[in-house]
Design an enzyme around this catalytic site. Structure first.
Site, PDB file in Angstrom:
ATOM      1  NE  ARG A  89      -0.652   0.013   4.676  1.00  0.00           N
ATOM      2  CZ  ARG A  89      -0.904   1.180   5.191  1.00  0.00           C
ATOM      3  NH1 ARG A  89      -1.891   1.914   4.750  1.00  0.00           N
ATOM      4  NH2 ARG A  89      -0.181   1.664   6.173  1.00  0.00           N
ATOM      5  NE  ARG A 130       0.451  11.005   7.503  1.00  0.00           N
ATOM      6  CZ  ARG A 130       1.670  11.103   8.010  1.00  0.00           C
ATOM      7  NH1 ARG A 130       2.314  12.269   7.958  1.00  0.00           N
ATOM      8  NH2 ARG A 130       2.248  10.056   8.534  1.00  0.00           N
ATOM      9  NE  ARG A 185      19.657  -3.200  -3.852  1.00  0.00           N
ATOM     10  CZ  ARG A 185      20.274  -2.838  -4.981  1.00  0.00           C
ATOM     11  NH1 ARG A 185      20.861  -3.743  -5.743  1.00  0.00           N
ATOM     12  NH2 ARG A 185      20.320  -1.576  -5.341  1.00  0.00           N
ATOM     13  NE  ARG A 215      18.384   7.520   3.356  1.00  0.00           N
ATOM     14  CZ  ARG A 215      17.742   7.115   4.440  1.00  0.00           C
ATOM     15  NH1 ARG A 215      16.577   7.642   4.779  1.00  0.00           N
ATOM     16  NH2 ARG A 215      18.259   6.183   5.223  1.00  0.00           N
ATOM     17  CD  GLU A 262      21.461   6.457   3.159  1.00  0.00           C
ATOM     18  OE1 GLU A 262      21.364   6.791   4.339  1.00  0.00           O
ATOM     19  OE2 GLU A 262      20.616   5.744   2.571  1.00  0.00           O
ATOM     20  CE1 TYR A 309      15.905  -1.936   8.016  1.00  0.00           C
ATOM     21  CE2 TYR A 309      13.693  -1.878   8.932  1.00  0.00           C
ATOM     22  CZ  TYR A 309      14.910  -1.271   8.686  1.00  0.00           C
ATOM     23  OH  TYR A 309      15.127   0.007   9.140  1.00  0.00           O
ATOM     24  CG  ASP A 320      12.249   0.203  11.853  1.00  0.00           C
ATOM     25  OD1 ASP A 320      13.212   0.583  11.165  1.00  0.00           O
ATOM     26  OD2 ASP A 320      11.062   0.428  11.554  1.00  0.00           O
TER      27      ASP A 320
HETATM   28  P1  FAD Z   1      23.908  -4.684  13.839  1.00  0.00           P
HETATM   29  O1  FAD Z   1      23.709  -3.272  14.241  1.00  0.00           O
HETATM   30  O2  FAD Z   1      24.289  -4.935  12.434  1.00  0.00           O
HETATM   31  O3  FAD Z   1      24.979  -5.347  14.814  1.00  0.00           O
HETATM   32  C1  FAD Z   1      25.587  -6.582  14.538  1.00  0.00           C
HETATM   33  C2  FAD Z   1      27.049  -6.471  14.920  1.00  0.00           C
HETATM   34  O4  FAD Z   1      27.652  -7.758  14.792  1.00  0.00           O
HETATM   35  C3  FAD Z   1      27.840  -5.557  13.994  1.00  0.00           C
HETATM   36  O5  FAD Z   1      28.438  -4.520  14.756  1.00  0.00           O
HETATM   37  C4  FAD Z   1      28.887  -6.460  13.359  1.00  0.00           C
HETATM   38  O6  FAD Z   1      30.142  -5.832  13.182  1.00  0.00           O
HETATM   39  C5  FAD Z   1      28.983  -7.592  14.387  1.00  0.00           C
HETATM   40  N1  FAD Z   1      29.482  -8.830  13.791  1.00  0.00           N
HETATM   41  C6  FAD Z   1      29.004  -9.487  12.726  1.00  0.00           C
HETATM   42  N2  FAD Z   1      29.745 -10.567  12.463  1.00  0.00           N
HETATM   43  C7  FAD Z   1      30.731 -10.614  13.405  1.00  0.00           C
HETATM   44  C8  FAD Z   1      31.824 -11.467  13.642  1.00  0.00           C
HETATM   45  N3  FAD Z   1      32.081 -12.520  12.869  1.00  0.00           N
HETATM   46  N4  FAD Z   1      32.657 -11.211  14.678  1.00  0.00           N
HETATM   47  C9  FAD Z   1      32.438 -10.118  15.484  1.00  0.00           C
HETATM   48  N5  FAD Z   1      31.419  -9.274  15.275  1.00  0.00           N
HETATM   49  C10 FAD Z   1      30.574  -9.503  14.255  1.00  0.00           C
HETATM   50  N6  FAD Z   1      16.090   1.440  12.285  1.00  0.00           N
HETATM   51  C11 FAD Z   1      15.242   2.367  12.784  1.00  0.00           C
HETATM   52  O7  FAD Z   1      14.547   2.093  13.774  1.00  0.00           O
HETATM   53  N7  FAD Z   1      15.170   3.628  12.237  1.00  0.00           N
HETATM   54  C12 FAD Z   1      15.921   3.996  11.168  1.00  0.00           C
HETATM   55  O8  FAD Z   1      15.822   5.134  10.714  1.00  0.00           O
HETATM   56  C13 FAD Z   1      16.801   3.025  10.606  1.00  0.00           C
HETATM   57  N8  FAD Z   1      17.563   3.335   9.544  1.00  0.00           N
HETATM   58  C14 FAD Z   1      18.387   2.402   9.004  1.00  0.00           C
HETATM   59  C15 FAD Z   1      19.145   2.757   7.899  1.00  0.00           C
HETATM   60  C16 FAD Z   1      20.005   1.829   7.317  1.00  0.00           C
HETATM   61  C17 FAD Z   1      20.814   2.227   6.133  1.00  0.00           C
HETATM   62  C18 FAD Z   1      20.068   0.505   7.847  1.00  0.00           C
HETATM   63  C19 FAD Z   1      20.930  -0.519   7.184  1.00  0.00           C
HETATM   64  C20 FAD Z   1      19.317   0.159   8.955  1.00  0.00           C
HETATM   65  C21 FAD Z   1      18.476   1.096   9.550  1.00  0.00           C
HETATM   66  N9  FAD Z   1      17.728   0.789  10.693  1.00  0.00           N
HETATM   67  C22 FAD Z   1      16.870   1.727  11.205  1.00  0.00           C
HETATM   68  C23 FAD Z   1      17.802  -0.541  11.328  1.00  0.00           C
HETATM   69  C24 FAD Z   1      18.843  -0.642  12.456  1.00  0.00           C
HETATM   70  O9  FAD Z   1      20.125  -0.374  11.947  1.00  0.00           O
HETATM   71  C25 FAD Z   1      18.777  -2.060  13.052  1.00  0.00           C
HETATM   72  O10 FAD Z   1      17.527  -2.259  13.672  1.00  0.00           O
HETATM   73  C26 FAD Z   1      19.844  -2.388  14.084  1.00  0.00           C
HETATM   74  O11 FAD Z   1      21.108  -1.946  13.722  1.00  0.00           O
HETATM   75  C27 FAD Z   1      19.906  -3.904  14.297  1.00  0.00           C
HETATM   76  O12 FAD Z   1      20.804  -4.230  15.326  1.00  0.00           O
HETATM   77  P2  FAD Z   1      21.578  -5.627  15.318  1.00  0.00           P
HETATM   78  O13 FAD Z   1      22.274  -5.725  16.611  1.00  0.00           O
HETATM   79  O14 FAD Z   1      20.638  -6.704  14.928  1.00  0.00           O
HETATM   80  O15 FAD Z   1      22.585  -5.528  14.089  1.00  0.00           O
END
Ligand code: FAD
Length: 370
Positions: free
Chosen positions: A175, A179, A252, A283, A303, A350, A352
């Site tokens: 969708r 607004r 991606r 952006r 980006e 994905y 947030d």
């Molecule tokens: P990550 O933050 O990726 O943490 C995982 C960590 O594991 C990383 O630091 C990595 O280095 C580490 N790791 C991986 N493999 C290994 C290894 N072998 N050894 C040691 N360390 C390792 N969310 C929102 O709510 N609002 C937003 O506006 C928003 N914007 C975003 C924009 C972008 C471009 C992206 C990509 C994401 C966005 N997000 C947003 C989502 C947000 O980034 C995630 O929800 C969050 O980072 C997830 O946390 P995580 O701990 O799962 O993963």
């Protein structure tokens, strides 16, 4: 001989999942070692200080949630400001407000009332409504008509996915919210903002008093690291954990080009989307506006979306049928192991920020409080 290990938990990844897990475990008297292969904590939320500005090193991060408990949880660690996400779209030099609302319709057609806007959208979309959409383009046209689609959706989406909208499946756009009020607030959630002082304040608060080792790739020293703790929490890529035995999950990529500019205000807004195909980036972020900064200089980030490739940092999982089925094989494999898999890379999903925090809180509650 009974040996006791130094830590209760080894946590691989100092992103939000790992940091919340560690914080909650510590609260329950458990000891944790957090390792990350990057040289900083925070995962993708990490902010790099440049010219006294908190630069969102891995793309714009705006915290938003409808869950008061999560909002209170993060605000207990660091107060949040009242940043409201209201991005601007730049199409061939003309500016439009997002999300699509009465300001946008006025900018597109000069209309001043919801009734006038609805008439134009109905007129433009009705000829696409009688048939089942075969691709994203047909789907979008049937929802919002030609002008909004061509100026504000087509180019941006094609850049994001690296494919023509006619080659993308229609289900990507279920969708497209329209607004019919003059409201530029992108999110519908009750709470949104940015941690005052940047996201490192949040992840630093979560990891306070916990042993953290940075620049440590788990796979380079897996046996030694595992031997230090009773349990392992893994937040990296699940396919990598199993040495890609069923194949590689696709993501991606993104490239971030940061620039310091010798001016105090470049674009007057934190996020400007470039919605035409010809501009290669999707952006431009101007980081100081996330925190209402008054610094002399400014830092912007362009980006660029990139094709999926195993060499790039994984950003957005490509949750098509093929990848999802592959992930299920890994998930099934993981269910036979004692390791805890969590977060966006380990669950191939994905998330947030509020969702990943919620997932880590639910996991620790189940583990420790039942
Ligand atoms: P990550 O933050 O990726 O943490 C995982 C960590 O594991 C990383 O630091 C990595 O280095 C580490 N790791 C991986 N493999 C290994 C290894 N072998 N050894 C040691 N360390 C390792 N969310 C929102 O709510 N609002 C937003 O506006 C928003 N914007 C975003 C924009 C972008 C471009 C992206 C990509 C994401 C966005 N997000 C947003 C989502 C947000 O980034 C995630 O929800 C969050 O980072 C997830 O946390 P995580 O701990 O799962 O993963």
């Amino acid at each position: 001989m009974v040996t006791t290990k130094k830590y209760d938990f080894l946590i691989v990844g100092a992103g939000l999942y790992g940091a919340v897990f560690a914080h909650e475990a510590k609260k329950r008297g458990k000891t944790c070692l957090v390792v990350d292969k990057r040289e900083h904590i925070g995962g993708n939320t990490y902010c790099k200080k440049i010219e006294k500005i908190n630069v969102h090193a891995y793309g714009a991060h705006i915290f938003h949630t409808n869950d008061k408990k999560i909002w209170d949880y993060v605000n207990d660690l660091v107060p949040f400001n009242r940043f409201t996400n209201s991005p601007i779209a730049n199409y061939k030099g003309d500016l439009y407000n997002l999300p699509f609302n009465m300001h946008t319709f006025y900018q597109l057609w000069g209309v001043k009332t919801p009734a006038e806007a609805k008439t134009i959208i109905e007129e433009q979309s009705k000829k696409y409504k009688n048939k089942q959409p075969q691709n994203l383009e047909e789907q979008a046209l049937s929802l919002v008509g030609e002008d909004i689609y061509l100026k504000l959706i087509k180019g941006y989406t094609e850049k994001q996915w690296g494919r023509k909208a006619t080659e993308l499946p229609s289900f990507i756009i279920k969708r497209l919210p329209l607004r019919f009020t003059f409201d530029n607030n992108y999110f519908n959630d009750n709470y949104q903002g940015i941690p005052i002082g940047g996201y490192n304040e949040l992840t630093g608060g979560l990891l306070e008093g916990i042993d953290v080792q940075l620049g440590v790739n788990y796979f380079k020293d897996k046996v030694a690291l595992d031997s230090m703790a009773e349990n392992t929490v893994f937040t990296g890529k699940i396919d990598e954990y199993y040495n890609y035995e069923f194949g590689k999950l696709e993501y991606r990529g993104l490239r971030f080009d940061h620039e310091i500019l010798d001016m105090n205000n470049y674009q007057g807004n934190a996020v400007v989307n470039y919605t035409e195909t010809e501009v290669p980036y999707t952006r431009i972020l101007e980081h100081k506006h996330f925190e209402f900064g008054q610094q002399k200089k400014t830092v912007i980030t362009k980006e660029y979306p990139l094709e999926a490739s195993s060499k790039q940092e994984p950003y957005y999982p490509i949750n098509d049928t093929q990848n999802n089925n592959l992930y299920l094989q890994y998930k099934n494999r993981a269910s036979k192991d004692l390791v805890i898999f969590g977060g966006r890379l380990a669950e191939y999903k994905y998330y947030d920020m509020h969702q990943v925090i919620g997932a880590a809180l639910a996991k620790t509650k189940k583990l420790f409080d039942n």
